[in-house]
Design a protein around this motif. Sequence first.
Motif, PDB file in Angstrom:
ATOM      1  N   LEU A 176     -20.540  24.577   3.790  1.00 22.20           N
ATOM      2  CA  LEU A 176     -21.841  25.224   3.535  1.00 22.20           C
ATOM      3  C   LEU A 176     -21.693  26.667   3.054  1.00 22.20           C
ATOM      4  N   SER A 177     -20.579  26.950   2.402  1.00 25.61           N
ATOM      5  CA  SER A 177     -20.299  28.297   1.869  1.00 25.61           C
ATOM      6  C   SER A 177     -20.273  29.358   2.959  1.00 25.61           C
ATOM      7  N   LEU A 178     -20.064  28.923   4.206  1.00 22.98           N
ATOM      8  CA  LEU A 178     -20.069  29.866   5.322  1.00 22.98           C
ATOM      9  C   LEU A 178     -18.772  29.855   6.112  1.00 22.98           C
ATOM     10  N   PHE A 179     -18.188  28.658   6.315  1.00 22.15           N
ATOM     11  CA  PHE A 179     -17.028  28.538   7.183  1.00 22.15           C
ATOM     12  C   PHE A 179     -15.829  27.999   6.410  1.00 22.15           C
ATOM     13  N   ASN A 180     -14.658  28.565   6.672  1.00 21.54           N
ATOM     14  CA  ASN A 180     -13.408  28.047   6.128  1.00 21.54           C
ATOM     15  C   ASN A 180     -12.668  27.297   7.233  1.00 21.54           C
ATOM     16  N   ILE A 181     -12.423  26.022   7.016  1.00 16.54           N
ATOM     17  CA  ILE A 181     -11.740  25.189   7.994  1.00 16.54           C
ATOM     18  C   ILE A 181     -10.336  24.881   7.491  1.00 16.54           C
ATOM     19  N   ARG A 182      -9.324  25.229   8.280  1.00 15.28           N
ATOM     20  CA  ARG A 182      -7.925  24.969   7.897  1.00 15.28           C
ATOM     21  C   ARG A 182      -7.588  23.505   8.159  1.00 15.28           C
ATOM     22  N   ILE A 183      -6.942  22.877   7.193  1.00 21.37           N
ATOM     23  CA  ILE A 183      -6.604  21.467   7.292  1.00 21.37           C
ATOM     24  C   ILE A 183      -5.126  21.280   6.971  1.00 21.37           C
ATOM     25  N   VAL A 184      -4.435  20.490   7.790  1.00 22.38           N
ATOM     26  CA  VAL A 184      -3.012  20.224   7.595  1.00 22.38           C
ATOM     27  C   VAL A 184      -2.791  18.708   7.582  1.00 22.38           C
ATOM     28  N   SER A 185      -2.047  18.240   6.597  1.00 17.77           N
ATOM     29  CA  SER A 185      -1.723  16.813   6.505  1.00 17.77           C
ATOM     30  C   SER A 185      -0.217  16.662   6.313  1.00 17.77           C
ATOM     31  N   VAL A 186       0.403  15.890   7.206  1.00 15.13           N
ATOM     32  CA  VAL A 186       1.859  15.728   7.198  1.00 15.13           C
ATOM     33  C   VAL A 186       2.216  14.246   7.129  1.00 15.13           C
ATOM     34  N   SER A 187       3.189  13.919   6.302  1.00 13.18           N
ATOM     35  CA  SER A 187       3.702  12.548   6.249  1.00 13.18           C
ATOM     36  C   SER A 187       5.222  12.580   6.302  1.00 13.18           C
ATOM     37  N   THR A 188       5.800  11.672   7.074  1.00 10.94           N
ATOM     38  CA  THR A 188       7.257  11.538   7.155  1.00 10.94           C
ATOM     39  C   THR A 188       7.615  10.065   7.001  1.00 10.94           C
ATOM     40  N   CYS A 189       8.698   9.812   6.298  1.00  7.61           N
ATOM     41  CA  CYS A 189       9.179   8.441   6.121  1.00  7.61           C
ATOM     42  C   CYS A 189      10.671   8.385   6.424  1.00  7.61           C
ATOM     43  N   ASP A 190      11.027   7.487   7.322  1.00  6.14           N
ATOM     44  CA  ASP A 190      12.437   7.231   7.610  1.00  6.14           C
ATOM     45  C   ASP A 190      12.848   5.991   6.818  1.00  6.14           C
ATOM     46  N   LEU A 191      13.973   6.090   6.119  1.00  3.84           N
ATOM     47  CA  LEU A 191      14.412   4.949   5.315  1.00  3.84           C
ATOM     48  C   LEU A 191      15.925   4.947   5.166  1.00  3.84           C
ATOM     49  N   ASP A 192      16.426   3.804   4.784  1.00  2.00           N
ATOM     50  CA  ASP A 192      17.855   3.647   4.526  1.00  2.00           C
ATOM     51  C   ASP A 192      18.063   3.368   3.042  1.00  2.00           C
ATOM     52  N   ILE A 193      19.012   4.064   2.457  1.00  2.00           N
ATOM     53  CA  ILE A 193      19.369   3.818   1.060  1.00  2.00           C
ATOM     54  C   ILE A 193      20.593   2.912   1.029  1.00  2.00           C
ATOM     55  N   SER A 194      20.423   1.730   0.463  1.00  9.67           N
ATOM     56  CA  SER A 194      21.547   0.816   0.316  1.00  9.67           C
ATOM     57  C   SER A 194      22.330   1.222  -0.933  1.00  9.67           C
ATOM     58  N   ILE A 195      23.511   1.765  -0.705  1.00  6.95           N
ATOM     59  CA  ILE A 195      24.331   2.223  -1.826  1.00  6.95           C
ATOM     60  C   ILE A 195      24.850   1.040  -2.638  1.00  6.95           C
ATOM     61  N   THR A 196      25.132  -0.057  -1.960  1.00  8.97           N
ATOM     62  CA  THR A 196      25.645  -1.245  -2.644  1.00  8.97           C
ATOM     63  C   THR A 196      24.590  -1.871  -3.548  1.00  8.97           C
ATOM     64  N   ASN A 197      23.366  -2.032  -2.993  1.00  8.43           N
ATOM     65  CA  ASN A 197      22.281  -2.690  -3.748  1.00  8.43           C
ATOM     66  C   ASN A 197      21.429  -1.710  -4.542  1.00  8.43           C
ATOM     67  N   ARG A 198      21.693  -0.421  -4.352  1.00  9.47           N
ATOM     68  CA  ARG A 198      20.914   0.624  -5.037  1.00  9.47           C
ATOM     69  C   ARG A 198      19.418   0.415  -4.814  1.00  9.47           C
ATOM     70  N   SER A 199      19.060   0.288  -3.540  1.00  2.63           N
ATOM     71  CA  SER A 199      17.662   0.031  -3.192  1.00  2.63           C
ATOM     72  C   SER A 199      17.307   0.744  -1.890  1.00  2.63           C
ATOM     73  N   VAL A 200      16.006   0.790  -1.611  1.00  2.00           N
ATOM     74  CA  VAL A 200      15.501   1.409  -0.379  1.00  2.00           C
ATOM     75  C   VAL A 200      15.171   0.306   0.621  1.00  2.00           C
ATOM     76  N   ALA A 201      15.658   0.473   1.848  1.00  2.00           N
ATOM     77  CA  ALA A 201      15.424  -0.534   2.876  1.00  2.00           C
ATOM     78  C   ALA A 201      14.904   0.122   4.154  1.00  2.00           C
ATOM     79  N   ASN A 202      14.261  -0.714   4.983  1.00  2.00           N
ATOM     80  CA  ASN A 202      13.811  -0.294   6.322  1.00  2.00           C
ATOM     81  C   ASN A 202      12.963   0.978   6.287  1.00  2.00           C
ATOM     82  N   GLN A 203      11.960   0.974   5.444  1.00  2.00           N
ATOM     83  CA  GLN A 203      11.099   2.160   5.325  1.00  2.00           C
ATOM     84  C   GLN A 203      10.008   2.152   6.384  1.00  2.00           C
ATOM     85  N   THR A 204       9.943   3.230   7.152  1.00  2.00           N
ATOM     86  CA  THR A 204       8.899   3.396   8.175  1.00  2.00           C
ATOM     87  C   THR A 204       8.275   4.778   8.013  1.00  2.00           C
TER      88      THR A 204
END
Length: 211
Positions: A176-204
């Motif tokens: 409403l042109s009156l208040f500034n609200i701080r917003i934070v958005s975070v994303s993390t991904c755990d994954l394994d890179i298969s060097i043999t298959n040159r692909s991404v596996a087990n992404q969470t």
Amino acid sequence: MDIEKKEEKPLTTITTNQRKHKSRKCLCICISLTIGIILTIGIIILILALTVFKPKKPVTTVNSVAIKDLDASINLLPPRVSLNVSLDLNISIKNPNKVSVKYRNSSASILYKGDVVGDVPIPAGEIGSDTTKEMNLTLTVFADRLLTNMDVYGDVVKGELPISTYTRIVGKARILSLFNIRIVSVSTCDLDISITNRSVANQTCHYTNKA
């Protein structure tokens, strides 16, 4: 017999007092109306700020992680690893608010066992109300940062490199042109890179948002 005459007040004095009383009354009414209007507007703004314009958490989603470039080699004597990895990271940020969100310069990073081994800047920008913004990022592992971690040799020999991606967007929504609200958005991904298959596996992936 003399009859005492009551002293009569001049007509001008009575008229002046009446005018002063009327002016004070009008002033009180005006002040009351002004206060009432201000309170009403304040209540309406508060209701809107807590309902329609209540700040909502933006959602950062990792749509895909793909290998763009992968080059790995092992030297047995002396033990040494040469590794170059580039990932294509596609993310989208959904702004569910009824106002636009401006975010400042941010970044996305690659981590190997807690250490940052690569990053890419995300320039400041703006996301419109009820809009989803998509970003395509290229993350490159800095080989010299990996060389200091002795675990890399064993992971490359096994043919699987565990890494994580980390993206943090910090912005603000103006309500409403009156208040500034701080917003934070975070994303993390755990994954394994298969060097043999040159692909991404087990992404969470995990998402954390706060306003």
